[in-house]
Design an enzyme around this catalytic site. Structure first.
Site, PDB file in Angstrom:
ATOM      1  N   GLN A   6       2.867  10.043   1.007  1.00 15.56           N
ATOM      2  CA  GLN A   6       4.161   9.359   1.091  1.00 15.56           C
ATOM      3  C   GLN A   6       5.050   9.675  -0.098  1.00 15.56           C
ATOM      4  O   GLN A   6       6.254   9.448  -0.050  1.00 15.56           O
ATOM      5  CB  GLN A   6       3.962   7.848   1.194  1.00 15.56           C
ATOM      6  CG  GLN A   6       3.263   7.425   2.482  1.00 15.56           C
ATOM      7  CD  GLN A   6       3.106   5.925   2.563  1.00 15.56           C
ATOM      8  OE1 GLN A   6       2.147   5.378   2.046  1.00 15.56           O
ATOM      9  NE2 GLN A   6       4.050   5.246   3.179  1.00 15.56           N
ATOM     10  N   GLY A  33       0.845  -1.192   0.000  1.00 14.41           N
ATOM     11  CA  GLY A  33       0.000   0.000   0.000  1.00 14.41           C
ATOM     12  C   GLY A  33       0.879   1.240   0.000  1.00 14.41           C
ATOM     13  O   GLY A  33       1.996   1.218   0.532  1.00 14.41           O
ATOM     14  N   CYS A  54       5.685   0.301   7.558  1.00 10.57           N
ATOM     15  CA  CYS A  54       5.296   1.418   6.694  1.00 10.57           C
ATOM     16  C   CYS A  54       6.471   1.767   5.797  1.00 10.57           C
ATOM     17  O   CYS A  54       7.608   1.842   6.265  1.00 10.57           O
ATOM     18  CB  CYS A  54       4.918   2.612   7.569  1.00 10.57           C
ATOM     19  SG  CYS A  54       4.385   4.056   6.625  1.00 10.57           S
ATOM     20  N   LEU A  55       6.199   1.988   4.512  1.00  5.60           N
ATOM     21  CA  LEU A  55       7.282   2.342   3.586  1.00  5.60           C
ATOM     22  C   LEU A  55       7.938   3.668   3.982  1.00  5.60           C
ATOM     23  O   LEU A  55       9.058   3.942   3.575  1.00  5.60           O
ATOM     24  CB  LEU A  55       6.751   2.430   2.152  1.00  5.60           C
ATOM     25  CG  LEU A  55       6.253   1.103   1.545  1.00  5.60           C
ATOM     26  CD1 LEU A  55       5.756   1.326   0.123  1.00  5.60           C
ATOM     27  CD2 LEU A  55       7.339   0.036   1.568  1.00  5.60           C
ATOM     28  N   HIS A  72      -4.749   1.560   7.327  1.00  7.34           N
ATOM     29  CA  HIS A  72      -3.422   2.183   7.392  1.00  7.34           C
ATOM     30  C   HIS A  72      -3.300   3.281   6.324  1.00  7.34           C
ATOM     31  O   HIS A  72      -2.817   4.381   6.616  1.00  7.34           O
ATOM     32  CB  HIS A  72      -2.363   1.085   7.192  1.00  7.34           C
ATOM     33  CG  HIS A  72      -0.943   1.544   7.204  1.00  7.34           C
ATOM     34  ND1 HIS A  72      -0.029   1.116   8.162  1.00  7.34           N
ATOM     35  CD2 HIS A  72      -0.250   2.373   6.384  1.00  7.34           C
ATOM     36  CE1 HIS A  72       1.151   1.678   7.912  1.00  7.34           C
ATOM     37  NE2 HIS A  72       1.053   2.434   6.830  1.00  7.34           N
ATOM     38  N   GLU A  73      -3.750   2.979   5.099  1.00 10.52           N
ATOM     39  CA  GLU A  73      -3.615   3.972   4.010  1.00 10.52           C
ATOM     40  C   GLU A  73      -4.552   5.164   4.222  1.00 10.52           C
ATOM     41  O   GLU A  73      -4.175   6.304   3.969  1.00 10.52           O
ATOM     42  CB  GLU A  73      -3.887   3.322   2.644  1.00 10.52           C
ATOM     43  CG  GLU A  73      -2.944   2.180   2.268  1.00 10.52           C
ATOM     44  CD  GLU A  73      -1.483   2.496   2.495  1.00 10.52           C
ATOM     45  OE1 GLU A  73      -1.074   3.650   2.304  1.00 10.52           O
ATOM     46  OE2 GLU A  73      -0.740   1.575   2.890  1.00 10.52           O
ATOM     47  N   HIS A 128      -3.055   7.568   6.508  1.00  9.66           N
ATOM     48  CA  HIS A 128      -2.041   8.426   5.862  1.00  9.66           C
ATOM     49  C   HIS A 128      -2.686   9.677   5.254  1.00  9.66           C
ATOM     50  O   HIS A 128      -2.063  10.732   5.204  1.00  9.66           O
ATOM     51  CB  HIS A 128      -1.342   7.670   4.725  1.00  9.66           C
ATOM     52  CG  HIS A 128      -0.125   6.907   5.156  1.00  9.66           C
ATOM     53  ND1 HIS A 128       0.956   7.497   5.761  1.00  9.66           N
ATOM     54  CD2 HIS A 128       0.193   5.589   5.035  1.00  9.66           C
ATOM     55  CE1 HIS A 128       1.891   6.579   6.006  1.00  9.66           C
ATOM     56  NE2 HIS A 128       1.450   5.408   5.573  1.00  9.66           N
TER      57      HIS A 128
HETATM   58 ZN    ZN Z   1       2.378   3.619   5.727  1.00  9.93          ZN
END
Ligand code: ZN
Length: 185
Positions: A51, A46, A88-89, A130-131, A134
């Site tokens: 991000q 995701g 998380c990226l 989660h997304e 963000h």
């Molecule tokens: Zn994340």
């Protein structure tokens, strides 16, 4: 294919509120394509627009080989609760247990502006929550206990210098390029 740089913890864009998407044009489609490429290069499931430094209310998701974009997503149903590990990226190498709803229904639009609903349980449900977080400046760290968050942040202090200006560059490994080239043979 165009890879975008990923903003990591410390970049203010990760804490900002996004703007609803109102124009569904080729620039939006291109952003979504680039976000998919970037997510796959980073081996994620995701990726949300903040991000990659864009305050547009959208994210891309691919859990179990089912890629789709959610534009202007809203949680319309949340039930149950489940604890599970997340990463998380934007916070590489940091993982922690987070309590989430165990089943959610999300109402969103496609990249062409067509409304749809998606239901998620297990990993997909977790990823959707989660997304969407963000898109409202929220990170999974915010759900961790003070003690666990403190230990995660002290680990992050040691590795954050790997990401100058709070930016992470991802690339496709040469082996992967070769693999993809081979698939057509
Ligand atoms: Zn994340």
């Amino acid at each position: 294919m165009s890879l975008l740089r990923i903003h990591v913890l410390g970049s203010p864009v990760l804490r900002a509120e996004t703007r609803a998407v109102t124009v569904f044009d080729s620039a939006l489609r291109r952003l979504v394509d680039d976000m998919f490429d970037t997510m796959y290069a980073a081996k994620g499931i995701g990726l949300a627009a903040p991000q990659v430094g864009q305050l547009d209310r959208l994210a891309v998701i691919d859990v179990d080989d089912n890629p789709f974009a959610i534009v202007n997503p809203e949680l319309v149903l949340e039930e149950g609760s489940a604890r599970g590990e997340e990463g998380c990226l934007s916070i590489p190498e940091i993982f922690g247990d987070v309590e989430r709803s165990s089943r959610v229904v999300v109402r969103a639009q496609t990249v062409d502006g067509v409304p749809f609903e998606v239901e998620g349980t297990e990993l997909l449900g977790r990823c959707l929550q989660h997304e969407i977080d963000h898109l409202h400046g929220k990170l999974f760290l915010d759900y961790m206990s003070l003690l666990r968050r403190r230990s995660a942040l002290s680990k992050w202090e040691k590795i954050k210098s790997d990401f100058p200006n709070s930016l992470r560059t991802v690339s496709v490994e040469p082996a992967e390029v070769a693999d993809h080239g081979g698939e057509g043979l």
